[in-house]
Design a protein around this motif. Structure first.
Motif, PDB file in Angstrom:
ATOM      1  N   GLN A  96       0.831  -1.206   0.000  1.00 13.11           N
ATOM      2  CA  GLN A  96       0.000   0.000   0.000  1.00 13.11           C
ATOM      3  C   GLN A  96       0.862   1.251   0.000  1.00 13.11           C
ATOM      4  N   ASN A 102      -4.086   5.126   7.727  1.00 13.19           N
ATOM      5  CA  ASN A 102      -4.830   3.870   7.752  1.00 13.19           C
ATOM      6  C   ASN A 102      -5.939   3.925   8.784  1.00 13.19           C
ATOM      7  N   ASP A 113     -12.032   4.454   7.298  1.00 18.41           N
ATOM      8  CA  ASP A 113     -12.458   3.539   6.246  1.00 18.41           C
ATOM      9  C   ASP A 113     -12.793   4.301   4.983  1.00 18.41           C
ATOM     10  N   ASP A 114     -13.894   3.934   4.379  1.00 19.32           N
ATOM     11  CA  ASP A 114     -14.151   4.459   3.030  1.00 19.32           C
ATOM     12  C   ASP A 114     -14.181   5.986   2.945  1.00 19.32           C
ATOM     13  N   ARG A 126     -16.236  -6.074   3.056  1.00 17.30           N
ATOM     14  CA  ARG A 126     -16.651  -4.869   3.769  1.00 17.30           C
ATOM     15  C   ARG A 126     -18.169  -4.804   3.907  1.00 17.30           C
ATOM     16  N   ASN A 163     -10.983   0.104   9.527  1.00 18.63           N
ATOM     17  CA  ASN A 163      -9.861   0.626   8.764  1.00 18.63           C
ATOM     18  C   ASN A 163      -9.353  -0.403   7.760  1.00 18.63           C
ATOM     19  N   GLN A 164      -8.533   0.088   6.853  1.00 17.12           N
ATOM     20  CA  GLN A 164      -8.122  -0.725   5.711  1.00 17.12           C
ATOM     21  C   GLN A 164      -7.382  -1.997   6.157  1.00 17.12           C
TER      22      GLN A 164
END
Lengths: 143, 148
Positions: free
Chosen positions: A96, A123, A126-127, B34, B47-48
């Protein structure tokens, strides 16, 4: 978000491929067994999510993070997954980071200005984060 | 890359496969994972890293469930993984117990309907047929006890 029940299914082809990788060559997997494993996988996701969420809540955090998922594995008695998970997480993070830097380089070229305000802890969300970041990047370019 | 089969895969097919997708860390689609995670109402955000880990863990889980069930199941003799191997695992192995509800011991709907019908009829005629069914189930249970 997920309104149709089939949204909670995982793609059959991928599940089948993963099963085949785990079994000796030439083992026949009945159709029923495949769909059962697929359902089990969805339930696993939900179970893991709910466990991880408990850990996040205990820590008074709103966002599930890697540590929460790893703690969940332990609680679910899937300790055997923890070492391989940590390994692939490291690879993933490196990947990443690489991607991000590639993108930054592009931005720099467009802008010809050095703006290395590297967001280390991006990080974190989220989206929404993704969108935010896109915007930020654009702003930086505009400066 | 793990488990790519050394069998008689034709070169051409192999090549397309390799060029198709880069050596991916995780094969399950993150977006779908997700959606499943978010379907849980108490979860606000993920989180990712957590998303990636959950996807990866699910892959490991699928492999573990499959190989465990195969190893401990009866299908092994026939070189097959069957539903009953899986439901057996859910019932017998503590770690997989959370699956017991969605992997119930199988009984065919047709068989169940027959049982219901018989029960209805036997309400008048006596209960010998029902006993037959019980015996069948017992046999299965014995087989499984031996198998494990």
């Amino acid at each position: 978000m997920a309104e149709r029940p089939e949204d909670l299914n995982l793609p059959n082809a991928v599940i089948t491929r993963i099963i085949k990788e785990a079994l000796p060559d030439g083992v026949n997997i009945s159709k029923e067994a495949r769909s059962a494993i697929s359902r089990a996988a969805s339930v696993f996701v939900l179970y893991a999510t709910s466990c991880a969420n408990n850990f996040a809540m205990k820590g008074k955090r709103k966002t599930l993070n890697a540590g929460d998922v790893l703690s969940a594995m332990e609680e679910m008695e899937f300790q055997r997954f923890i070492a391989p998970l940590k390994e692939s997480l490291e690879v993933y993070r490196r990947e990443q980071k690489g991607k991000k830097e590639a993108r930054k380089d592009k931005d720099k070229k467009a802008d010809s200005e050095e703006q290395d305000k590297s967001r280390e802890d991006d990080n974190d969300d989220d989206d929404e984060r993704m969108e935010e970041e896109e915007q930020n990047d654009e702003e930086e370019v505009d400066n | 890359m793990r488990g790519e089969r050394p069998g008689p895969l034709r070169g051409g097919k192999m090549a397309t496969r390799l060029s198709g997708g880069e050596n991916r860390l995780v094969s399950l689609p993150l977006s779908r994972i997700r959606v499943i995670m978010k379907s849980s109402p108490e979860v606000s955000s993920i989180n990712q890293d957590a998303l990636f880990l959950t996807a990866k863990a699910t892959e490991l889980f699928v492999q573990y469930l499959a190989s465990y069930s195969y190893k401990h199941g009866r299908g092994k003799e026939k070189n097959a993984l069957t539903y009953s191997d899986l439901s057996h695992t859910a019932e017998e192995c503590e770690t997989f117990q959370f699956l017991a509800d969605i992997l119930p011991k199988k009984i065919l709907a047709s068989k169940y309907l027959k049982m219901l019908e018989k029960e209805k009829r036997d309400g008048e005629l006596g209960k010998c047929d029902e006993e037959d069914d019980d015996e069948e189930e017992d046999d299965e249970a014995v087989d499984e006890a031996v198998g494990s």
